[in-house]
Design an enzyme around this catalytic site. Sequence first.
Site, PDB file in Angstrom:
ATOM      1  N   LYS A  76       0.917  -1.038   0.027  1.00 36.35           N
ATOM      2  CA  LYS A  76      -0.026   0.104  -0.016  1.00 36.35           C
ATOM      3  C   LYS A  76       0.993   1.203   0.011  1.00 36.35           C
ATOM      4  CE  LYS A  76      -3.390  -2.292   3.034  1.00 36.35           C
ATOM      5  NZ  LYS A  76      -3.765  -2.503   4.341  1.00 36.35           N
ATOM      6  N   ASP A 172     -12.827  -3.957  13.970  1.00 36.18           N
ATOM      7  CA  ASP A 172     -11.608  -3.527  14.574  1.00 36.18           C
ATOM      8  C   ASP A 172     -11.643  -3.872  15.862  1.00 36.18           C
ATOM      9  OD1 ASP A 172     -10.929  -0.748  12.005  1.00 36.18           O
ATOM     10  OD2 ASP A 172     -10.765  -2.882  11.872  1.00 36.18           O
TER      11      ASP A 172
HETATM   12  C1  LIG Z   1     -10.791  -2.228   2.326  1.00 29.03           C
HETATM   13  C2  LIG Z   1     -11.938  -2.007   1.261  1.00 29.03           C
HETATM   14  C3  LIG Z   1     -13.233  -2.155   1.926  1.00 29.03           C
HETATM   15  N1  LIG Z   1     -14.262  -2.098   0.896  1.00 29.03           N
HETATM   16  C4  LIG Z   1     -15.489  -1.935   1.417  1.00 29.03           C
HETATM   17  C5  LIG Z   1     -15.943  -2.900   2.390  1.00 29.03           C
HETATM   18  C6  LIG Z   1     -16.915  -2.210   3.469  1.00 29.03           C
HETATM   19  O1  LIG Z   1     -18.062  -2.134   2.905  1.00 29.03           O
HETATM   20  C7  LIG Z   1     -16.448  -0.480   3.257  1.00 29.03           C
HETATM   21  C8  LIG Z   1     -15.430  -0.227   4.596  1.00 29.03           C
HETATM   22  O2  LIG Z   1     -14.308  -1.207   4.557  1.00 29.03           O
HETATM   23  P1  LIG Z   1     -13.676  -1.243   5.945  1.00 29.03           P
HETATM   24  O3  LIG Z   1     -14.528  -1.002   6.998  1.00 29.03           O
HETATM   25  O4  LIG Z   1     -12.819  -2.335   5.887  1.00 29.03           O
HETATM   26  O5  LIG Z   1     -12.787  -0.149   5.410  1.00 29.03           O
HETATM   27  P2  LIG Z   1     -11.377   0.494   6.480  1.00 29.03           P
HETATM   28  O6  LIG Z   1     -11.531   0.076   7.914  1.00 29.03           O
HETATM   29  O7  LIG Z   1     -11.118   1.828   6.144  1.00 29.03           O
HETATM   30  O8  LIG Z   1     -10.165  -0.361   5.902  1.00 29.03           O
HETATM   31  C9  LIG Z   1      -9.101   0.059   5.199  1.00 29.03           C
HETATM   32  O9  LIG Z   1      -8.346   0.625   6.483  1.00 29.03           O
HETATM   33  C10 LIG Z   1      -6.965   0.193   6.669  1.00 29.03           C
HETATM   34  C11 LIG Z   1      -6.187   1.228   7.482  1.00 29.03           C
HETATM   35  C12 LIG Z   1      -6.279  -0.451   5.571  1.00 29.03           C
HETATM   36  O10 LIG Z   1      -5.226  -0.203   5.504  1.00 29.03           O
HETATM   37  C13 LIG Z   1      -7.124  -0.790   4.335  1.00 29.03           C
HETATM   38  O11 LIG Z   1      -6.897  -0.125   3.303  1.00 29.03           O
HETATM   39  C14 LIG Z   1      -8.334  -1.065   4.716  1.00 29.03           C
HETATM   40  O12 LIG Z   1      -8.483  -2.179   5.324  1.00 29.03           O
HETATM   41  O13 LIG Z   1     -15.626  -0.753   2.174  1.00 29.03           O
HETATM   42  C15 LIG Z   1     -13.802  -2.107  -0.290  1.00 29.03           C
HETATM   43  O14 LIG Z   1     -14.837  -2.220  -1.391  1.00 29.03           O
HETATM   44  N2  LIG Z   1     -12.370  -1.985  -0.801  1.00 29.03           N
HETATM   45  C16 LIG Z   1     -11.604  -2.115  -0.145  1.00 29.03           C
HETATM   46  O15 LIG Z   1     -10.426  -2.198  -0.343  1.00 29.03           O
END
Ligand SMILES: Cc1cn([C@H]2C[C@H](O)[C@@H](COP(=O)(O)OP(=O)(O)O[C@H]3O[C@H](C)C(=O)[C@H](O)[C@H]3O)O2)c(=O)[nH]c1=O
Length: 184
Positions: A76, A172
Amino acid sequence: MTGRFEIVDTPLAGLKLLHRRRMGDDRGWLERLFCADELASAGWVWPIAQINRTLTVNKGTVRGMHFQHPPHEEAKLVTCLRGEVLDVAVDLRKNSPTYLGWHGEILSGKNAASLLIPPGFAHGFQTLTSDVEMFYVHSAPYAPQAEDGVRADDPAIAIAWPLEIAERSERDRNFSLVEEREAK
Ligand SMILES: Cc1cn([C@H]2C[C@H](O)[C@@H](COP(=O)(O)OP(=O)(O)O[C@H]3O[C@H](C)C(=O)[C@H](O)[C@H]3O)O2)c(=O)[nH]c1=O
């Protein structure tokens, strides 16, 4: 700094801090957020698979610490477009001398810094302002079935977050602790 990036090593092998050189004039500036040629020397040897942008509204929020299991592991390149964060990578490479070590850098919309995180690390950040926008370049597609994480407050990692953790997703909050995983 010859090109558009100054590439700085960190104490965790492979994890690089990038300083972007802004080409300014009376109108403002232009900066390069990614450059395959220049970043090859920082270890980015993959195609760009996806680019994500997130908005995190509240100060003190933590997103992370996330990673994808092989064969979906990913590099990343993380940039803050607005606001300010402590951006943190955790070394999960079992054979690494810095296994479970972490390193953080302040990324902000103003400081022209990015973190290049190779595969084998978990990534997360804490917002130090409200309304933070983050920009991620990913070397592998999102693979929800391969997604996993370590707890941002895991005592085995002991990340020194600048603020109390004000907000986290349910997922998380519920990652298992390293100690629990290693006991299995
Ligand atoms: C990671 C990701 C998520 N999603 C969808 C899945 C969920 O419906 C929504 C939110 O996902 P999530 O809660 O996993 O988002 P973050 O908590 O910001 O996760 C990210 O935050 C940390 C800091 C990271 O390093 C990663 O890039 C990634 O895991 O977006 C997608 O459509 N594509 C993606 O690549």
